[in-house]
Structure formats: structure tokens, C-alpha cells
Write a protein that holds these residues in place. Structure first.
Motif, PDB file in Angstrom:
ATOM      1  N   HIS C  68       0.771  -1.198  -0.150  1.00  0.00           N
ATOM      2  CA  HIS C  68       0.035   0.127  -0.277  1.00  0.00           C
ATOM      3  C   HIS C  68       0.811   1.124   0.014  1.00  0.00           C
ATOM      4  O   HIS C  68       1.579   1.629   0.670  1.00  0.00           O
ATOM      5  N   ARG C  70       3.239   2.421  -2.060  1.00  0.00           N
ATOM      6  CA  ARG C  70       4.721   2.084  -2.185  1.00  0.00           C
ATOM      7  C   ARG C  70       4.827   1.676  -3.909  1.00  0.00           C
ATOM      8  O   ARG C  70       6.127   1.566  -4.392  1.00  0.00           O
ATOM      9  N   ALA C  73       7.620   3.631  -5.825  1.00  0.00           N
ATOM     10  CA  ALA C  73       8.965   3.516  -5.284  1.00  0.00           C
ATOM     11  C   ALA C  73       9.454   1.934  -5.883  1.00  0.00           C
ATOM     12  O   ALA C  73      10.620   2.191  -6.504  1.00  0.00           O
ATOM     13  N   PHE C  74       8.591   1.019  -5.957  1.00  0.00           N
ATOM     14  CA  PHE C  74       8.957  -0.088  -6.745  1.00  0.00           C
ATOM     15  C   PHE C  74       9.319   0.228  -8.158  1.00  0.00           C
ATOM     16  O   PHE C  74      10.205  -0.024  -8.884  1.00  0.00           O
ATOM     17  N   THR C  76      10.226   2.921  -9.798  1.00  0.00           N
ATOM     18  CA  THR C  76      11.468   3.686  -9.885  1.00  0.00           C
ATOM     19  C   THR C  76      12.586   2.787  -9.955  1.00  0.00           C
ATOM     20  O   THR C  76      13.643   2.955 -10.850  1.00  0.00           O
ATOM     21  N   GLY C  77      12.561   1.707  -9.033  1.00  0.00           N
ATOM     22  CA  GLY C  77      13.468   0.824  -9.198  1.00  0.00           C
ATOM     23  C   GLY C  77      13.466  -0.013 -10.192  1.00  0.00           C
ATOM     24  O   GLY C  77      14.451  -0.301 -11.221  1.00  0.00           O
ATOM     25  N   VAL C  78      12.340  -0.248 -10.911  1.00  0.00           N
ATOM     26  CA  VAL C  78      12.166  -1.184 -12.196  1.00  0.00           C
ATOM     27  C   VAL C  78      12.682  -0.269 -13.406  1.00  0.00           C
ATOM     28  O   VAL C  78      13.710  -0.723 -14.258  1.00  0.00           O
ATOM     29  N   LEU C  80      14.499   2.758 -13.429  1.00  0.00           N
ATOM     30  CA  LEU C  80      15.877   2.793 -13.459  1.00  0.00           C
ATOM     31  C   LEU C  80      16.920   1.755 -13.881  1.00  0.00           C
ATOM     32  O   LEU C  80      17.943   2.052 -14.464  1.00  0.00           O
ATOM     33  N   ASN C 102       4.424  10.302   0.025  1.00  0.00           N
ATOM     34  CA  ASN C 102       5.635  10.843  -0.184  1.00  0.00           C
ATOM     35  C   ASN C 102       6.461  10.417  -1.266  1.00  0.00           C
ATOM     36  O   ASN C 102       7.411  11.122  -1.960  1.00  0.00           O
ATOM     37  N   HIS C 103       6.024   9.119  -1.696  1.00  0.00           N
ATOM     38  CA  HIS C 103       6.754   8.597  -2.911  1.00  0.00           C
ATOM     39  C   HIS C 103       6.089   9.415  -4.150  1.00  0.00           C
ATOM     40  O   HIS C 103       6.932   9.377  -5.214  1.00  0.00           O
ATOM     41  N   HIS C 106       8.056  12.525  -4.836  1.00  0.00           N
ATOM     42  CA  HIS C 106       9.449  12.544  -4.892  1.00  0.00           C
ATOM     43  C   HIS C 106       9.464  11.940  -6.367  1.00  0.00           C
ATOM     44  O   HIS C 106      10.744  12.237  -7.148  1.00  0.00           O
ATOM     45  N   ARG C 110      11.565  13.823  -9.269  1.00  0.00           N
ATOM     46  CA  ARG C 110      12.760  13.370 -10.276  1.00  0.00           C
ATOM     47  C   ARG C 110      12.580  13.660 -11.530  1.00  0.00           C
ATOM     48  O   ARG C 110      13.276  13.260 -12.385  1.00  0.00           O
ATOM     49  N   TYR C 252      14.917  11.481 -15.576  1.00  0.00           N
ATOM     50  CA  TYR C 252      15.849  11.184 -14.517  1.00  0.00           C
ATOM     51  C   TYR C 252      16.760  10.163 -15.185  1.00  0.00           C
ATOM     52  O   TYR C 252      18.137  10.138 -14.898  1.00  0.00           O
ATOM     53  N   TYR C 256      20.698  10.147 -15.651  1.00  0.00           N
ATOM     54  CA  TYR C 256      21.602   9.348 -14.860  1.00  0.00           C
ATOM     55  C   TYR C 256      22.654   8.602 -15.977  1.00  0.00           C
ATOM     56  O   TYR C 256      23.927   8.415 -15.577  1.00  0.00           O
TER      57      TYR C 256
END
Lengths: 382, 68, 268
Positions: C68, C70, C73-74, C76-78, C80, C102-103, C106, C110, C252, C256
Motif C-alpha cells: 500500500h 509504495r 518506489a517499486f 522507480t527501481g524497475v 532506473l 511521499n513517494h 518525489h 525526479r 531522470y 543518470y
């Protein structure tokens, strides 16, 4: 050409070990005393084409590396007590969805904000039971930089082999002190690569159907197999299920795949145990002081021995039982209020002969702190 | 562009949950719910193939097939 | 390919209540993807927890049903890790902006190339009809028996302020418009936000006596107006729909890769 020798902090030994193991995606958030890991990786990953990202909090950090792991990356995050507490729900997700990842918890004085720049080993049981529900977890630790390097490589190997998160439970003393580190040559230490499925495109791939050897081949997100990953109890295809048979099977699988291999997973070191009648059991930086007093007393003919545990979870009960079989007293040496003592008592024949030498005031435990307990055991009073 | 001519409505009675969105919001009142609360085409001749029923259906239960 | 080719048909009929708007958002998304001609192997759909987030179970892509709040955030990992993949993140209003706030800000800050779809039905449906931060004041819910006193915020303005470079709002009444803005959002390089005003007849509609699903969808027609329309001046209560932000800015993952070049070139 001789080996490369470095004089580094424990945090850097962890970084070197992770890079050796093939780390190529790190997400983290600054927190004392693990921040150096993030700083070093922000420097060392980009030149290698690796990915580094500083997320908005520790929850996001663990979530991000789980996402990256699903695309085939070898991933890690590092934190300390407060951040480790925030990570617990996502840790449970990685356990449930069986996603390889490495989480470093560099322990500091707790609970709460505690003493950020001082040491403790108070997260031992959080590493085991921090997240909710029945589950199993692998947790490793080390007492010196050569072993920090080796255990970090081992953490990646075990996370890939068992498709599970692995926790590296270091502490502030090892993390921040400087010590010699001899860098192993490429290929010198065994590394385990991501086991990819051999199922061809168009053929039904089951992300959660273990092979006979128990391994679960993976398929990268973006690859030819499209499947579902969820934190819900799921069937072998990864889709939600509440069927009792499926629930029972999955939970048994998640726990047994680790607990049934506790013996294989046990990493430890033995010092003078062959004829020891008092066995010290310790781990992490505490083991340095324990070893010191064992060596010192051996020189005076006292039959002390040290069992240094590097695998904390699953708890190596068999190793403890066998190494303490002849001991008339067992002394657990740790910097918390005796969190390992009950596990040792469970493992040995004479739980009443298990003692605790500890320190909880944020100061590194010294041989002198262990000395008093020994005198009591040996009936000499303090 | 020639006005599309309705061939038929493809209705999946298993997926239709009788929510009535297509019925109420069809500009030409072509559709109604039958006694099992499933969508049925009652005035196909009025259908202008606007596909709003198809686009608004939450259950993918109705599709407008036109003559090519 | 037909719409059905993108679905995991074996799981239909889906679990959403009769008249729930989530099915229509799914339809809008699939039609947008069909028009874009994206390959199924290149799409990763990431969702959080809630009625809306069960959407990933019904699509034949790489799907990641997370925890719930997030999802971004998951995602973003996939993204990047594999920037060439198309990341679509459908979330509920509470999922994205209560626990997930919050996520959300952010990911927007980005400007990472992810499409966030906020399925805003102003309620927590899965848990049985509690109000959410998007319910607004004077609303009834199972946790607001005396009507809410919680003000909501404007998702579009929040996304704009946080740095999203594509921000749009549509509704389940305007089905074609909804699919078109989702298509533009996916095509946009950078963090895209599509707020979809949608209906929860089972809880929000019932608790607030707005009527059945068709009534709630009509409500969305009568209470919204195109961005910058004259009607908005005359009736400030109306909610504007359309595209509010559509600008180009450094993305982003591209930044990078430049960072990697700097790192390899030795210049800091």
C-alpha cells in the motif's frame, strides 16, 4: 603481482564484497552508521555502469531494489536500526514474493534514536521477527573486515540460491574501525549467478514452481515471460489464491526452503573448542573481545574456547549443541540484554549452565567485561 | 467519412453485471436491461455506432461491430 | 490487436462491483496502449493495494502488485534498472496520496519517465468505505458518520508543484478523452500524472446518496468543465478537466546515463 591490500573501514569492506559479488543496483537513504556504504557506492557504481539512487526514505529504498531485482539486477540497500524498522513491511514482501536482495543493517545504540554513533547488537531478534507473519530469514554477520567481505559475497550467493532477502547484521564498531583487507582475486571466492528459466517464449512459465532441487528459476521483467508478482498468497503462476491447500503449501515452502537447510547455511568459526570446558559463543565485533580473552587464558592453561557465529538466522542450533556438548559452562558474549541466550539455552543439554557476558551502555565490550563472569563461573568471585 | 452502419452488438452476458451505465448513457436509448439484469439491444435501428457503450462499460461486456 | 488480447481473460468477470469505474479506467488504458502499439513484453504495470490496484491482475503485461502506497518506489527501481521499459502505475486515491504521498511527490520531483494513474473515487473501497484524503469536507463515510472535516488537496496542483511534467485530469463519463490523455501521458517522456475522477457506487455513492452508477457518472459530467472554460469563471465549484501541464524537462534515467558518462570520463 601480489594481492591488493587495503586499510579500510568495515563499511568499505562490505562495499568491496558487494561489488565482487556483482552488485549493480543500490538504493539507500543516509543513516549513521551505514552512510559510508551509500557514499562509496555513489562513487564506485556509476563508472561500472551500475545504478545508484538515493531514495526519499528507507521504505522507498527497499521497494526500489526489489523492483530492480525483478529486472535481473543484483541489489542491495544499507541502513541502521531506525531505517531497518521502516523496511520491515517491504522485507516481508520480498520474502513472500521470493525476490533476491541484500539488506545491510549496521546496528547502533537502540531502541529509537538511541545512540547513533555508538554500538549495540540489539537488532538480533528484529532481524528474525521484524516483519509480521510466519516466515524464515537468513541473517549473516562478521567480526573482521576479511569476513565482512566474505559474508557480503555469501549474502548475495544465498539470496540468489534461495530466492530470498538476506540480512547482513553488522555493527558500528566493525563498520567504522579501520583494518587490513586483502582483496580476493576475481574467481577466488565462489559467486552464484541469477538462475534464469530455460522455458522458451510462448511456453507456460511458472515463476513459483520449485524444481526438484528446490531452486526457483527466474525470468527478468522485460523478458519473454509475462507473469504476476504479489504480496498476496499466490499460486505457482503468481496469482492471488486463498485456497487452504495453496496457502499451506506456500507458507511451508517459504519456511522449509530455509529452515530445513539450517545446517548447510551455518557459517561459523571455531577457536580452541576441541578440549574447551568453558565455551564462549559470540558474533560480530563482540567476538573480537571474546577471542582475546580466550587466547589470553589459553596461555595460562585455562581450557577456554570460542564459537564465533557468522550465520545468526536460521539459528545454527546443531553447531551450538555439538560444540558445547563437553562444556561445563557456556558464556554468550553480546552487546544487548541477552537476545541470543534463549536460543543457546534451547540448543544445549544444560541450559542452566548458559551465562551472559554483555554490555548495553553503548561502549564496545572489552575482555575485562567478560573476565568478571568467568570468575563467577570458576567460583572465584569478582 | 461514411456513417458507420451497425452490424450487431456483441454482448458477453457472463461478464455484464447489469450496472446500467451503457443503458442510461446511450444517446439513442438503444439498450435496456433484461429480466436477468443483463444488457440487451432493443432498438438497434437507432444505434449510431458512437461506441460510448463499449468505451464506458466497466466489464468489457459490450462491443459494437460495424459493417466494414 | 483487439482489446481482449491485452487482458488475462481467464480472470474475468473481474472482482470490481457492478458500476465501479475502475473497469472503465482499465479499458481506457488498454485502448491507449493499443493505439500506441506498445509490445506487451515492454510494459511493466505496478500497483499498490486497494480495489484499484487489483487492476494489474487483469492485464497481460509484466505485473507487480506491491504494498500500500509504495507502487511508485517499486516502479522507480524497475525503471532506473531498465529505462527502456514502459512503466505504468495505476493507484487508488488513498494509495497514491495518503500513505503513498511521499513517494508520489518525489517521483514527480525526479521527473522519472513513469505514468501514474490516480483512480480517484474519493473513498477507500477495499476496506469498506472509509473516507480518503481526497473525499473532501462534508462527505459521509464509514469513518465519517458526522461528515468529514478533512479538506482534500488538488492532485493536479500537487503534481505540478512537485515537478511532474505532464498532468491531466479526466473522468469516467468522458471515456474517449480519458483514453486519449492516458495515451499522451504514456507517450510523454517524464513523470506523467493522470487523475481520473471515477465512481464508487457501493460505498461513496450509497453513503452520500448520489444514486446508482449511471447517476454518479452523470454527476461527473455535470460537475466538470474543460480547462480554462468560461463556465469555470461563472461557477468556480466546477472541476476542470483536460491537460494542465505538458512540458519537456530533463528525464531522470537520461540524466543518470549522463552521470555515468561523467563518472567514466573522470570529470566530476
Amino acid at each position: 603481482m601480489g594481492k591488493t591490500v587495503k586499510f579500510v573501514q568495515g563499511n568499505e569492506a562490505c562495499v568491496e564484497g558487494a561489488l565482487y559479488a556483482g552488485l549493480n543496483f543500490y538504493a539507500g537513504y543516509p543513516i549513521t552508521p551505514s552512510t559510508e556504504i551509500a557514499e562509496l557506492l555513489s562513487l564506485k557504481l556509476p563508472p561500472r555502469g551500475g545504478k545508484f539512487i538515493q531514495m526519499e526514505d528507507e521504505i522507498a529504498s527497499l521497494c526500489a531494489i526489489i523492483g530492480a531485482s525483478l529486472t535481473g539486477c543484483k541489489v542491495m540497500t544499507a541502513t541502521s536500526g531506525p531505517g531497518f524498522s521502516l523496511m520491515q513491511e517491504a522485507l516481508g514482501y520480498a520474502v513472500m514474493a521470493e525476490i533476491p536482495c541484500v539488506i545491510v543493517d549496521v546496528q547502533r545504540g537502540g531502541p529509537s534514536t538511541g545512540i547513533p554513533t555508538h554500538v549495540s547488537q540489539g537488532d538480533l531478534n528484529q532481524a528474525r521477527w521484524g516483519t509480521h507473519g510466519d516466515h524464515a530469514i537468513i541473517t549473516l554477520t562478521a567480526s573482521n573486515h576479511q569476513d565482512v567481505f566474505a559474508m557480503t559475497v555469501e549474502a548475495f550467493n544465498l539470496s540468489e540460491t534461495y530466492r530470498t532477502p538476506v540480512i547482513l547484521l553488522f555493527d558500528e564498531v566493525v563498520a567504522h574501525m579501520r583494518e587490513k583487507l586483502i582483496l580476493p582475486e576475481p574467481g577466488e571466492l565462489h559467486t552464484v549467478e541469477r538462475l534464469k528459466t530455460s522455458v522458451k517464449e510462448g511456453v507456460d512459465y511458472h515463476p513459483y514452481l520449485p524444481r526438484e532441487d528446490g531452486r526457483l528459476p527466474m525470468s527478468d521483467f522485460g523478458g519473454v515471460h509475462r507473469y504476476n508478482v504479489t504480496g498476496l498468497v499466490h499460486d505457482m503462476w503468481g496469482f492471488p489464491s486463498t485456497e487452504p491447500r495453496v496457502v499451506h503449501g506456500l507458507l511451508r515452502h517459504l519456511v522449509d526452503k530455509i529452515e530445513n537447510r539450517a545446517h548447510e547455511l551455518a557459517r561459523f568459526k571455531e577457536f580452541h573448542l576441541e578440549d574447551a570446558d568453558i565455551v564462549l559463543i559470540s558474533y560480530g565485533s563482540s567476538a573480537r573481545s571474546a577471542l582475546h580473552i580466550v587466547e589470553e587464558r589459553r596461555r595460562r592453561g585455562e581450557r577456554l574456547g570460542l564459537l564465533e557465529l557468522q550465520t545468526l538466522w536460521p539459528f545454527p542450533g546443531d553447531v551450538v549443541r555439538t560444540r558445547c556438548a563437553r562444556a561445563r559452562a557456556v558464556v554468550v558474549v553480546e552487546m544487548n540484554m541477552g537476545q541470543m541466550v534463549p536460543w543457546v539455552k534451547l540448543a544445549v543439554e544444560r541450559p542452566d549452565r548458559v551465562f551472559l557476558a554483555n554490555r548495553i551502555d553503548g561502549v564496545f565490550i572489552t575482555p575485562a567485561d567478560i573476565h568478571n563472569i568467568l570468575r563467577i563461573i570458576q567460583g572465584r568471585g569478582v | 467519412m461514411a456513417k458507420p452502419k451497425l452490424k450487431r452488438h456483441l454482448i458477453n452476458r457472463d461478464w455484464c453485471k447489469g450496472c446500467g451505465i451503457c443503458v442510461e448513457l446511450c444517446p439513442k436509448h438503444v439498450l435496456e436491461l433484461d429480466e436477468q439484469d443483463k444488457v440487451s439491444v432493443v432498438r438497434p435501428q437507432d444505434c449510431i455506432c458512437c461506441r460510448l457503450c463499449e468505451l464506458r462499460c466497466p466489464d468489457f461486456a459490450i462491443e459494437v461491430e460495424t459493417e466494414e | 490487436m483487439a482489446v481482449k488480447d491485452y487482458l488475462r481473460e481467464r480472470f474475468f468477470p473481474h472482482l470490481w462491483c457492478p458500476g465501479c469505474g475502475h473497469g472503465e479506467v482499465l479499458g481506457g488504458m488498454i485502448r491507449a496502449i493499443e493505439r500506441l502499439g506498445l509490445k506487451k513484453n515492454d510494459i511493466v504495470m505496478v500497483s499498490g493495494i486497494g480495489c484499484s490496484s487489483r487492476i494489474v491482475g487483469y492485464v497481460d503485461f509484466h505485473t507487480l502488485h506491491t504494498i500500500h502506497g509504495r507502487a511508485l518506489a517499486f516502479a522507480t527501481g524497475v525503471k532506473l534498472a531498465r529505462p527502456e521499459l514502459t512503466l505504468i502505475v495505476p493507484m487508488g486515491d488513498g494509495d497514491a496520496l495518503a500513505i503513498g504521498g511521499n513517494h508520489f511527490i518525489h517521483a514527480a520531483r525526479r521527473n522519472i519517465d513513469i505514468t501514474a494513474i490516480v483512480m480517484n473515487n474519493r473513498i477507500y473501497g477495499m476496506t469498506g468505505g472509509q473516507f480518503s484524503p481526497l473525499s473532501g469536507i462534508n462527505v459521509s463515510a464509514t469513518t465519517a458518520p458526522f461528515k468529514t472535516i478533512d479538506k482534500s488537496f488538488d492532485i493536479v496542483e500537487l503534481a505540478r508543484a512537485a515537478g511532474a511534467t505532464f498532468v491531466a485530469r479526466s473522468t469516467t463519463y468522458h471515456a474517449q478523452h480519458l483514453s486519449e490523455v492516458i495515451e499522451k501521458a504514456i507517450r510523454h517522456k517524464g513523470f506523467s500524472v493522470v487523475e481520473v475522477l471515477t465512481q464508487c457506487p457501493t460505498y461513496f455513492g450509497r453513503k452520500n446518496r448520489i444514486g446508482d452508477a449511471p447517476e454518479m457518472v452523470k454527476w461527473l459530467k455535470d460537475h466538470t468543465t474543460p480547462v480554462g472554460s468560461k463556465a469555470k469563471q461563472e461557477n468556480p465549484e466546477l472541476i476542470e478537466r483536460g491537460i494542465f501541464v505538458d512540458i519537456e524537462a530533463p528525464e531522470y534515467c537520461e540524466e543518470y546515463s549522463k552521470l555515468v558518462e561523467r563518472a567514466r570520463g573522470g570529470s566530476r
